[in-house]
Design an enzyme around this catalytic site. Structure first.
Site, PDB file in Angstrom:
ATOM      1  N   CYS A  74      -1.950  14.201  48.788  1.00  0.00           N
ATOM      2  CA  CYS A  74      -1.383  12.858  48.742  1.00  0.00           C
ATOM      3  C   CYS A  74       0.114  13.028  48.499  1.00  0.00           C
ATOM      4  O   CYS A  74       0.507  13.659  47.507  1.00  0.00           O
ATOM      5  CB  CYS A  74      -2.025  12.091  47.586  1.00  0.00           C
ATOM      6  SG  CYS A  74      -1.312  10.472  47.287  1.00  0.00           S
ATOM      7  N   CYS A 185       2.677  10.630  54.736  1.00  0.00           N
ATOM      8  CA  CYS A 185       1.533  10.090  53.991  1.00  0.00           C
ATOM      9  C   CYS A 185       0.301  10.663  54.668  1.00  0.00           C
ATOM     10  O   CYS A 185       0.207  10.661  55.903  1.00  0.00           O
ATOM     11  CB  CYS A 185       1.531   8.565  54.074  1.00  0.00           C
ATOM     12  SG  CYS A 185      -0.022   7.815  53.518  1.00  0.00           S
ATOM     13  N   THR A 186      -0.629  11.174  53.867  1.00  0.00           N
ATOM     14  CA  THR A 186      -1.752  11.898  54.465  1.00  0.00           C
ATOM     15  C   THR A 186      -2.727  10.980  55.214  1.00  0.00           C
ATOM     16  O   THR A 186      -3.573  11.465  55.951  1.00  0.00           O
ATOM     17  CB  THR A 186      -2.512  12.696  53.387  1.00  0.00           C
ATOM     18  OG1 THR A 186      -2.877  11.803  52.320  1.00  0.00           O
ATOM     19  CG2 THR A 186      -1.666  13.823  52.845  1.00  0.00           C
TER      20      THR A 186
END
Ligand code: DGL
Length: 272
Positions: A74, A185-186
């Protein structure tokens, strides 16, 4: 810490599965425990201090389950907590996320790079340090993408409303003539197809393969790679809705599983 112990991976939700799937692909012998803190999603608009306390509690939960390494899958949690976690658990190897500004700055031809991330990621010292070390005069166009994480959590990946949203986020990036986009952002690799359709010819960078290689390197350095010839087992945990979680695991990463439900109580992750 034992070589056959699992790798602990966490995110605010299912975004970190973009990292999990690369780890599972590159290191097929390793067991994993993936924790999605869906009750608290999104992390992006929260204060760094709050994200840090969630991250610390989740790390404790994963260490209690004997994880040999923690992957902070994250960007927001890495920005808020990675330094703190390394200091709080000095014996534990951590791998975190940082926006892939370095490869983007090295490959851009127009000298302009778009960065899509959440507010927490742009606020953290980690981002400032990445920019200082690697941007090298390249112009960065930063977009915070409100609502995109929620669309992805709902499995709305290439729907008209998500495409319309992405198109809007791309306006300033296109106007500045960026030829490269960094996914900071994952969650966002799950809309990479839609992004590529909306921004043809632009190089969209998913950092997950590089992060999985880093996991491999760190385990190797510490002598912690699983030595047995076997297929790793994967467990999935959520603090949110179990049925929804199992559905999205099927949709995003083709995993059919009985996931585990955990709860938050007085700042700790517990099982009821
Ligand atoms: N997937 C997370 C990240 O990489 C954050 C999503 C959220 O805002 O919760 O930053």
């Amino acid at each position: 810490m034992s070589n056959s112990a699992p790798i602990g991976i966490f995110d605010s939700g299912i975004g970190g599965l973009s990292v999990w799937r690369e780890i599972a692909r590159q290191l097929p012998r390793e067991d994993t425990i993936y924790f999605a803190d869906q009750i608290h999603i999104p992390y992006g608009p929260r204060s760094l201090q709050e994200i840090r306390s969630f991250s610390e509690a989740i790390t404790r939960f994963l260490l209690d389950r004997k994880c040999k390494m923690i992957v902070v899958a994250c960007n927001a949690a890495s920005a808020a907590a990675l330094q703190h976690l390394r200091a709080a658990f000095p014996e534990v190897p951590f791998v975190g996320m940082e926006p892939a500004v370095k490869p983007a700055a090295e490959t851009t031809r127009t000298g302009v790079v778009g960065v899509l991330a959440t507010p927490a990621t742009f606020q953290g010292e980690l981002f400032a340090s990445v920019v200082e070390r690697f941007a090298n005069g390249v112009q960065l166009v930063k977009e915070v993408c409100p609502g995109l994480v929620q669309q992805i959590e709902a499995g709305r990946l290439n729907t008209p409303d998500t495409r319309e949203m992405l198109d809007r986020f791309l306006i300033p990036i296109r106007a500045a003539n960026a030829d490269t986009i960094v996914l900071g952002c994952t969650h966002y690799p799950f809309v990479i197809e839609a992004l590529r359709q909306l921004a043809p010819g632009v190089n969209v960078i998913d950092p997950a393969p590089a992060v999985a290689r880093q996991v491999d390197r760190v385990l190797q350095e510490r002598g912690l790679l699983c030595a047995e010839d076997r297929i790793g087992r994967h467990r999935f945990v959520t603090s949110g809705d179990l049925d929804q979680y199992q559905q999205i695991l099927r949709l995003l990463v083709n995993v059919e599983t009985d996931a585990l439900q955990m709860y938050w109580e007085a700042g700790h992750v517990v099982k009821m």
